[in-house]
Design a protein around this motif. Structure first.
Motif, PDB file in Angstrom:
ATOM      1  N   ILE A   1       0.842  -1.187   0.000  1.00  0.00           N
ATOM      2  CA  ILE A   1       0.000   0.000   0.000  1.00  0.00           C
ATOM      3  C   ILE A   1       0.885   1.248   0.000  1.00  0.00           C
TER       4      ILE A   1
ATOM      5  N   HIS B   1      -2.898   8.453   0.639  1.00  0.00           N
ATOM      6  CA  HIS B   1      -3.965   8.490   1.644  1.00  0.00           C
ATOM      7  C   HIS B   1      -3.826   9.717   2.537  1.00  0.00           C
TER       8      HIS B   1
ATOM      9  N   SER C   1      -8.851   6.486   5.276  1.00  0.00           N
ATOM     10  CA  SER C   1      -8.555   6.134   3.885  1.00  0.00           C
ATOM     11  C   SER C   1      -7.528   5.001   3.826  1.00  0.00           C
TER      12      SER C   1
ATOM     13  N   ALA D   1      -7.786   0.892   2.552  1.00  0.00           N
ATOM     14  CA  ALA D   1      -6.825   0.196   1.676  1.00  0.00           C
ATOM     15  C   ALA D   1      -6.296  -1.066   2.367  1.00  0.00           C
TER      16      ALA D   1
ATOM     17  N   ASP E   1      -8.849  -3.839   2.088  1.00  0.00           N
ATOM     18  CA  ASP E   1      -8.815  -4.488   0.767  1.00  0.00           C
ATOM     19  C   ASP E   1      -7.626  -5.441   0.649  1.00  0.00           C
TER      20      ASP E   1
END
Length: 338
Positions: A199, A204, A209, A213, A216
């Motif tokens: 990531i 972000h 936020s 991520a 996910d």
């Protein structure tokens, strides 16, 4: 005896560290006494912990004294020896500091270690097969203690510690997720270091936020987290930790300029019965042989492909160090001295 260029800590930083905190001097190397070894350094290691040592404050290690050579790990070659266990030409790793030569009392336990460069390049003994690698090993194996199938996350994923962490986690059958700054670092983490996902924290704006991520990338939540950064990243990870998760706290680079780093949701430690443990790898010398054996094998077999950013010459060390604190390096930051 050869002239020796050295970098001293000249004054303490007020807030952010600057080049003006350091001073380049030239000294003569002294004649050797019995039991001493003269080492010609090939590489100097630059590491985030050095920033903490520059402050005159209570920390886990003594402050760097003013007017003294900056502390640092080095690898090099024995140039002259008055100790029976070391011969000129031996490749060695030690804590020689920010200078071209060091005189070492070779009889002191752990002061100097011979290394084999047949399968592992000399410079890697300051990174993947050195202190940063053992740091990753200790946090993963002794604190996070994952089982196959666990999801583990590491911040500063492409640095010297993070890259070793990824390889060690994959060797244990974990899902390994990295957090790094920028698309190039994330691509390298997945394509060369073998992370399952990475990531880019820079896209972000806030912890929510970043936490989305993480959701996910970690559909089963996070079982173990290795902390190098702190701040918003830790806040985001805490939102995604599973019950009975483990957090190994190694560094807080987001707070190295001296400002406090508040925690947004400390209640999550209680709600999820988390274990949060800080550690200093030099207090665990008993694990080094086992850790270094595994790390050396991972490098030798190509399962850990560490990248290095190399500055040239001792005079470049302060700028390279300040760049490291801002994430400008890619992989392990070194200074080539020869």
């Amino acid at each position: 005896m050869p002239a020796n260029q050295q970098i001293l800590l000249d004054n303490r930083p007020q807030g952010e560290a600057t080049v003006a905190n350091f001073k380049l001097v030239t000294a003569q190397t002294p004649a050797l006494a019995d039991g001493q070894v003269l080492v010609r350094h090939h590489y100097l290691s630059l590491d985030p912990y050095m920033r903490g040592r520059m402050n005159d404050s209570k920390s886990y290690a003594a402050s760097q004294a003013l007017g003294e050579v900056m502390i640092g790990g080095t690898v090099g070659e024995v140039a002259e020896s008055k100790h029976p266990k070391f011969q000129p030409g031996d490749k060695v790793v030690g804590m020689g500091g920010w200078q071209e030569y060091s005189v070492v009392d070779a009889g002191q336990p752990g002061a100097l270690r011979k290394v084999d460069t047949t399968h592992v390049p000399l410079s890697h003994y300051l990174g993947a097969v050195g202190m940063p690698g053992v740091t990753a090993w200790y946090g993963l194996v002794k604190i996070i203690n994952p089982k196959a199938g666990d999801t583990v996350v590491v911040s500063a994923a492409t640095g010297a510690v993070g890259s070793a962490f990824g390889a060690l986690a994959k060797a244990r059958g974990c899902r390994a997720v990295g957090i790094a700054g920028g698309p190039d670092k994330c691509k390298y983490a997945v394509e060369e270091l073998g992370f399952d996902a990475c990531i880019d924290y820079k896209v972000h704006k806030d912890m929510y936020s970043l936490a989305k991520a993480l959701k996910d990338a970690c559909p089963s939540g996070i079982d173990g987290y290795f902390e190098n950064v702190g701040g918003m990243i830790l806040d985001a990870v805490l939102l995604r930790m599973n019950a009975f998760g483990r957090i190994a706290v190694c560094g807080m680079i987001a707070g190295y300029d001296g400002q406090p780093l508040p925690l947004a949701n400390p209640a999550l430690i209680l709600v999820n019965r988390l274990k949060v443990e800080g550690f200093i790898v030099s207090e665990h010398m008993e694990v080094w042989p086992e850790a270094l054996t595994e790390l050396g094998t991972l490098v030798g077999t190509g399962k850990l492909r560490p990248r290095e950013t190399i500055a040239q010459g001792i005079a470049s060390a302060p700028e390279a160090f300040l760049g490291l604190l801002k994430g400008k390096n890619f992989g392990k930051q070194l200074v080539k001295l020869i």
